[in-house]
Enzyme design. Structure first.
Site, PDB file in Angstrom:
ATOM      1  N   ARG A   1       7.090   5.781   1.505  1.00  0.00           N
ATOM      2  CA  ARG A   1       6.040   6.768   1.805  1.00  0.00           C
ATOM      3  C   ARG A   1       5.145   6.264   2.941  1.00  0.00           C
ATOM      4  O   ARG A   1       4.816   6.991   3.865  1.00  0.00           O
ATOM      5  CB  ARG A   1       5.172   7.007   0.557  1.00  0.00           C
ATOM      6  CG  ARG A   1       3.900   7.797   0.838  1.00  0.00           C
ATOM      7  CD  ARG A   1       2.955   7.760  -0.350  1.00  0.00           C
ATOM      8  NE  ARG A   1       3.383   8.608  -1.438  1.00  0.00           N
ATOM      9  CZ  ARG A   1       3.201   9.933  -1.506  1.00  0.00           C
ATOM     10  NH1 ARG A   1       2.602  10.560  -0.526  1.00  0.00           N
ATOM     11  NH2 ARG A   1       3.618  10.613  -2.531  1.00  0.00           N
TER      12      ARG A   1
ATOM     13  N   MET B   1       0.866  -1.193   0.000  1.00  0.00           N
ATOM     14  CA  MET B   1       0.000   0.000   0.000  1.00  0.00           C
ATOM     15  C   MET B   1       0.893   1.231   0.000  1.00  0.00           C
ATOM     16  O   MET B   1       1.789   1.334   0.838  1.00  0.00           O
ATOM     17  CB  MET B   1      -0.861  -0.032   1.267  1.00  0.00           C
ATOM     18  CG  MET B   1      -2.011   0.911   1.233  1.00  0.00           C
ATOM     19  SD  MET B   1      -3.239   0.527   2.513  1.00  0.00           S
ATOM     20  CE  MET B   1      -2.352   0.896   3.993  1.00  0.00           C
ATOM     21  N   HIS B   2       0.674   2.121  -0.954  1.00  0.00           N
ATOM     22  CA  HIS B   2       1.507   3.332  -0.945  1.00  0.00           C
ATOM     23  C   HIS B   2       0.779   4.563  -1.484  1.00  0.00           C
ATOM     24  O   HIS B   2       1.308   5.655  -1.465  1.00  0.00           O
ATOM     25  CB  HIS B   2       2.766   3.117  -1.796  1.00  0.00           C
ATOM     26  CG  HIS B   2       2.470   3.106  -3.268  1.00  0.00           C
ATOM     27  ND1 HIS B   2       1.996   1.987  -3.910  1.00  0.00           N
ATOM     28  CD2 HIS B   2       2.528   4.077  -4.197  1.00  0.00           C
ATOM     29  CE1 HIS B   2       1.795   2.276  -5.174  1.00  0.00           C
ATOM     30  NE2 HIS B   2       2.101   3.538  -5.389  1.00  0.00           N
ATOM     31  N   ARG B   3      -0.428   4.406  -2.021  1.00  0.00           N
ATOM     32  CA  ARG B   3      -1.069   5.555  -2.673  1.00  0.00           C
ATOM     33  C   ARG B   3      -1.421   6.627  -1.656  1.00  0.00           C
ATOM     34  O   ARG B   3      -1.938   6.327  -0.580  1.00  0.00           O
ATOM     35  CB  ARG B   3      -2.342   5.127  -3.379  1.00  0.00           C
ATOM     36  CG  ARG B   3      -2.048   4.253  -4.542  1.00  0.00           C
ATOM     37  CD  ARG B   3      -3.022   4.349  -5.667  1.00  0.00           C
ATOM     38  NE  ARG B   3      -2.521   3.463  -6.691  1.00  0.00           N
ATOM     39  CZ  ARG B   3      -1.748   3.838  -7.694  1.00  0.00           C
ATOM     40  NH1 ARG B   3      -1.429   5.099  -7.843  1.00  0.00           N
ATOM     41  NH2 ARG B   3      -1.299   2.948  -8.558  1.00  0.00           N
TER      42      ARG B   3
END
Ligand code: UD1
Length: 387
Positions: free
Chosen positions: A261, A225-227
């Site tokens: 991130r 998950m990075h969005r």
């Protein structure tokens, strides 16, 4: 003919590898050689996010690295344009080849077009319809400017025609990511999952007692998950983390390679310590290409907001919960023959679809022209257009 190809961030690296190999094979067979220059904008700069992929996929080192690094979108795009314009003025290529939808894709296509240099976009025509995604802006602008638009599927051709792009500029070539998957699946299959875990542990988690970890080798879920839409707001990220910690990880062990991130955001929101102390969750550093591929082939289920992983899950048949409300890759959805279902970041929807999808059998699927021969079709398309 002189080509400059541009890469900037992780998802570009696996797409450029087969193209460079195809050019090098072509050059062995002809007198009229292609001069190819690889430019790395440097948006992704950590070894694990960048160098590891060059090494693992035998990509020659970039000829030029613009060293752009982190920053706001305007900073990344602006700094890339300034640096890339200098390269273009010096090298005067016939074509600039851009890939995907990252900030480098947008910045370099604009810089090239303003100098009247032809632009070829690999992976053209994908649309999520969501202009709040930075990638959607990158796709829209790049496709509007490109002289040659190479699409991974037929749905993308329709998107481009709807936007009024001339049919003569569009060519359906298939998905170049699958070329990379095809040429690396055997190497990936030889890796041992226990070694992947041991070699990539996040340092702080190394001391965890993993005896509770219910045989990760045969039974585990894989998550990435990075969005920004999932990780940049605490009120969205925290409920997802609670679902993972309090429910899903108690049902199935989870392996989660963490994007920088996401790690930053989890630390800022004081959620990091609880994650690393949890014995049902294996947090790893960003993984190499083969390591991720191996885990994907064995995982019972994937939870991800990555575009590339949705495609790989489709080809490998891994049931996939797409942690997004939309996708620019509808061909990966169950209703179109793929293996993914959109669950957004709605907790009850993720919970419900998790239960449904866990029961599904692995069903691999090959969309048209996802056949491992896309790079060759790309080079042919460029050579034909250049005639
Ligand atoms: C970028 C792409 C996205 C792609 C993703 C895959 C854009 C707009 N987005 O998002 O499409 O799915 O890459 O990884 O281009 N960072 C590091 N080390 C690195 C790279 C980044 O620590 O090697 C940190 C940066 O400092 C930044 C954060 O991670 O704070 C996010 O990086 P950024 O380049 O802004 O975008 P991604 O979220 O990686």
């Amino acid at each position: 003919m002189k080509l400059i190809s541009v890469v900037g961030a992780r998802p570009n690296f696996m797409k450029i590898a087969p193209f460079i190999k195809t050019i090098s094979n072509y050059n062995k067979s002809t007198e009229k050689k292609i001069k190819h220059i690889l430019v790395h904008t440097g948006q992704h700069y950590d070894d694990r996010m960048s160098k590891a992929f060059f090494t693992a996929l035998n990509i020659p080192s970039a000829d030029i690295n613009l060293g752009i690094g982190s920053g706001s979108h305007a900073e990344q795009v602006g700094n890339t344009m300034i640096a890339f314009e200098k390269v273009l003025l010096e090298e005067k290529p016939d074509w600039v080849i851009v890939l995907g939808d990252v900030n480098a894709t947008l910045a370099c296509s604009v810089a090239a077009k303003k100098l009247h240099i032809k632009v070829c976009h690999i992976e053209a025509g994908l649309r999520s319809g969501d202009e709040r995604m930075p990638e959607e802006i990158n796709r829209l602008v790049t496709d509007r400017l490109s002289d040659l638009l190479l699409t991974p599927d037929e749905l993308s051709i329709k998107n481009l025609k709807n936007e009024g792009i001339l049919e003569s500029k569009i060519e359906f070539v298939g998905n170049i990511m699958i070329d990379t998957l095809e040429s690396n699946i055997e190497k990936a299959s030889n890796l041992a999952i226990s070694e992947i875990i041991n070699d990539n542990f996040i340092q702080e988690q190394k001391s965890n007692d993993l005896s509770n970890f219910n045989s990760p080798i045969s039974h585990f879920a894989l998550m990435t998950m990075h969005r920004p839409s999932n990780v940049d707001k605490k009120e969205i990220l925290e409920p997802i983390i609670r679902l993972i910690l309090d429910e899903i990880s108690l049902d199935i062990p989870i392996i989660w390679p963490i994007h920088p991130r996401t790690q930053n955001q989890l630390q800022q929101f004081n959620l990091w310590d609880e994650l690393i102390l949890n014995d049902n969750l294996i947090l790893l550093n960003p993984l190499g290409y083969h390591e991720m591929l191996k885990l994907n082939t064995r995982s019972k289920i994937m939870l991800t907001d990555s575009g590339g992983l949705q495609e790989e899950c489709t080809v490998l048949g891994t049931p996939c919960l797409t942690l997004r409300w939309n996708t620019e890759r509808p061909i990966t959805l169950l209703e179109n023959g793929g293996s993914c279902v959109l669950v957004g970041n709605n907790i009850s929807r993720i919970r419900e679809e998790y239960k449904n999808k866990l029961k599904l059998k692995r069903t691999p699927n090959r969309p048209k022209l996802w056949d491992g021969k896309t790079a060759l079709r790309i080079l042919e398309a460029i050579l034909n257009t250049n005639k």
